[in-house]
Motif scaffolding. Structure first.
Motif, mmCIF file in Angstrom:
data_model
loop_
_atom_site.group_PDB
_atom_site.id
_atom_site.type_symbol
_atom_site.label_atom_id
_atom_site.label_comp_id
_atom_site.label_asym_id
_atom_site.label_seq_id
_atom_site.Cartn_x
_atom_site.Cartn_y
_atom_site.Cartn_z
ATOM 1 N N ASN A 48 0.811 -1.220 0.000
ATOM 2 C CA ASN A 48 0.000 0.000 0.000
ATOM 3 C C ASN A 48 0.842 1.266 0.000
ATOM 4 O OD1 ASN A 48 -2.354 -1.462 -0.028
ATOM 5 N ND2 ASN A 48 -2.644 -1.375 2.174
ATOM 6 N N THR A 49 2.131 1.152 0.260
ATOM 7 C CA THR A 49 3.006 2.326 0.352
ATOM 8 C C THR A 49 4.017 2.369 -0.784
ATOM 9 O OG1 THR A 49 2.763 2.118 2.740
ATOM 10 C CG2 THR A 49 4.399 3.657 1.987
ATOM 11 N N ILE A 50 3.859 1.538 -1.752
ATOM 12 C CA ILE A 50 4.832 1.411 -2.830
ATOM 13 C C ILE A 50 5.013 2.714 -3.624
ATOM 14 C CG2 ILE A 50 3.317 0.604 -4.690
ATOM 15 C CD1 ILE A 50 5.405 -1.643 -5.137
ATOM 16 N N ARG A 51 4.034 3.603 -3.558
ATOM 17 C CA ARG A 51 4.097 4.862 -4.319
ATOM 18 C C ARG A 51 4.362 6.075 -3.428
ATOM 19 N NH1 ARG A 51 -0.594 2.316 -6.778
ATOM 20 N NH2 ARG A 51 0.118 1.365 -8.708
ATOM 21 N N ASP A 52 4.977 5.877 -2.304
ATOM 22 C CA ASP A 52 5.290 6.995 -1.403
ATOM 23 C C ASP A 52 6.039 8.083 -2.179
ATOM 24 O OD1 ASP A 52 5.473 7.408 1.839
ATOM 25 O OD2 ASP A 52 7.114 8.419 0.786
ATOM 26 N N ASN A 53 5.855 9.328 -1.775
ATOM 27 C CA ASN A 53 6.504 10.457 -2.454
ATOM 28 C C ASN A 53 8.011 10.491 -2.250
ATOM 29 O OD1 ASN A 53 4.114 11.457 -3.494
ATOM 30 N ND2 ASN A 53 3.683 12.651 -1.668
ATOM 31 N N ASP A 54 8.502 9.894 -1.192
ATOM 32 C CA ASP A 54 9.923 9.972 -0.857
ATOM 33 C C ASP A 54 10.691 8.779 -1.436
ATOM 34 O OD1 ASP A 54 12.259 9.347 1.242
ATOM 35 O OD2 ASP A 54 11.858 11.505 1.159
ATOM 36 N N VAL A 61 10.701 0.206 0.932
ATOM 37 C CA VAL A 61 9.580 -0.674 0.599
ATOM 38 C C VAL A 61 10.047 -1.752 -0.388
ATOM 39 C CG1 VAL A 61 7.341 -0.784 -0.571
ATOM 40 C CG2 VAL A 61 7.768 0.993 1.121
ATOM 41 N N ALA A 62 10.815 -1.355 -1.402
ATOM 42 C CA ALA A 62 11.324 -2.333 -2.373
ATOM 43 C C ALA A 62 12.187 -3.388 -1.681
ATOM 44 C CB ALA A 62 12.122 -1.624 -3.468
ATOM 45 N N HIS A 72 2.223 -12.670 -5.486
ATOM 46 C CA HIS A 72 1.022 -11.826 -5.529
ATOM 47 C C HIS A 72 1.335 -10.333 -5.647
ATOM 48 C CE1 HIS A 72 -0.741 -15.425 -3.348
ATOM 49 N NE2 HIS A 72 -1.231 -15.430 -4.566
ATOM 50 N N VAL A 73 2.549 -9.921 -5.352
ATOM 51 C CA VAL A 73 2.890 -8.492 -5.425
ATOM 52 C C VAL A 73 3.718 -8.141 -6.661
ATOM 53 C CG1 VAL A 73 2.752 -8.167 -2.921
ATOM 54 C CG2 VAL A 73 4.954 -8.662 -3.982
ATOM 55 N N VAL A 74 3.978 -9.118 -7.500
ATOM 56 C CA VAL A 74 4.824 -8.884 -8.676
ATOM 57 C C VAL A 74 4.235 -7.797 -9.570
ATOM 58 C CG1 VAL A 74 5.694 -9.929 -10.808
ATOM 59 C CG2 VAL A 74 5.925 -11.134 -8.634
ATOM 60 N N GLU A 75 2.944 -7.825 -9.799
ATOM 61 C CA GLU A 75 2.330 -6.837 -10.692
ATOM 62 C C GLU A 75 2.468 -5.418 -10.136
ATOM 63 O OE1 GLU A 75 0.834 -5.129 -13.944
ATOM 64 O OE2 GLU A 75 1.433 -7.206 -13.740
ATOM 65 N N ALA A 76 2.278 -5.241 -8.837
ATOM 66 C CA ALA A 76 2.446 -3.909 -8.232
ATOM 67 C C ALA A 76 3.893 -3.443 -8.351
ATOM 68 C CB ALA A 76 2.012 -3.933 -6.769
ATOM 69 N N LEU A 77 4.835 -4.350 -8.155
ATOM 70 C CA LEU A 77 6.253 -4.015 -8.303
ATOM 71 C C LEU A 77 6.578 -3.657 -9.749
ATOM 72 C CD1 LEU A 77 7.716 -6.804 -6.032
ATOM 73 C CD2 LEU A 77 8.007 -4.346 -5.662
ATOM 74 N N HIS A 79 4.527 -2.476 -12.042
ATOM 75 C CA HIS A 79 3.914 -1.185 -12.332
ATOM 76 C C HIS A 79 4.768 -0.045 -11.783
ATOM 77 C CE1 HIS A 79 1.105 2.189 -11.794
ATOM 78 N NE2 HIS A 79 0.600 1.751 -12.932
ATOM 79 N N GLN A 80 5.224 -0.189 -10.545
ATOM 80 C CA GLN A 80 6.047 0.857 -9.945
ATOM 81 C C GLN A 80 7.386 0.986 -10.671
ATOM 82 O OE1 GLN A 80 5.003 3.047 -7.852
ATOM 83 N NE2 GLN A 80 6.938 4.128 -7.741
ATOM 84 N N MET A 81 7.975 -0.124 -11.042
ATOM 85 C CA MET A 81 9.246 -0.090 -11.759
ATOM 86 C C MET A 81 9.097 0.653 -13.089
ATOM 87 S SD MET A 81 11.574 -3.187 -13.247
ATOM 88 C CE MET A 81 10.467 -3.421 -14.626
ATOM 89 N N LEU A 82 8.018 0.407 -13.792
ATOM 90 C CA LEU A 82 7.807 1.046 -15.091
ATOM 91 C C LEU A 82 7.576 2.553 -14.968
ATOM 92 C CD1 LEU A 82 5.561 -1.622 -16.840
ATOM 93 C CD2 LEU A 82 7.970 -1.110 -17.298
ATOM 94 N N HIS A 83 7.047 2.983 -13.842
ATOM 95 C CA HIS A 83 6.746 4.408 -13.655
ATOM 96 C C HIS A 83 7.800 5.145 -12.832
ATOM 97 C CE1 HIS A 83 2.888 2.783 -14.961
ATOM 98 N NE2 HIS A 83 2.736 3.973 -15.502
#
Length: 105
Positions: A48-54, A61-62, A72-77, A79-83
């Protein structure tokens, strides 16, 4: 008793520190949550904190997800890696993804 005290420590970290205004405190909290492998509660908080501003918090988190994450968290990782704009963070999320793909809970 050991599992109860472990759960209490985890809840203390989550309740007191993961949403602290100080990014260094938040980063330290997520580093600590990385010490609870296989714990869905810690996993959910990190995800839930993968997109923190800092950036330091996202890095923590990574690293935590690299230790405690699963497939189960691969897709969220991903997505964050790509952005992610920071190359070191992209690498950290990629490393976490690789580790999580290998774990199934």
């Amino acid at each position: 008793l050991h599992s109860t005290s472990r759960r209490q420590r985890q809840m203390c970290i989550r309740d007191r520190f993961t949403d602290d205004a100080d990014s260094e405190v938040r980063a330290a909290a997520f580093e600590a949550l990385g010490e609870f492998p296989g714990d869905e509660y810690a996993l959910e908080i990190c995800q839930n904190t993968i997109r923190d501003n800092d950036t330091a918090v996202r890095l923590a988190v990574a690293k935590a997800l690299k230790k405690i994450g699963n497939d189960h968290v691969v897709e969220a990782l991903r997505h964050q890696m790509l952005h992610e704009t920071d190359e070191a963070l992209k690498k950290a999320f990629e490393d976490a993804m690789d580790a999580c793909r290998e774990r199934r809970f």
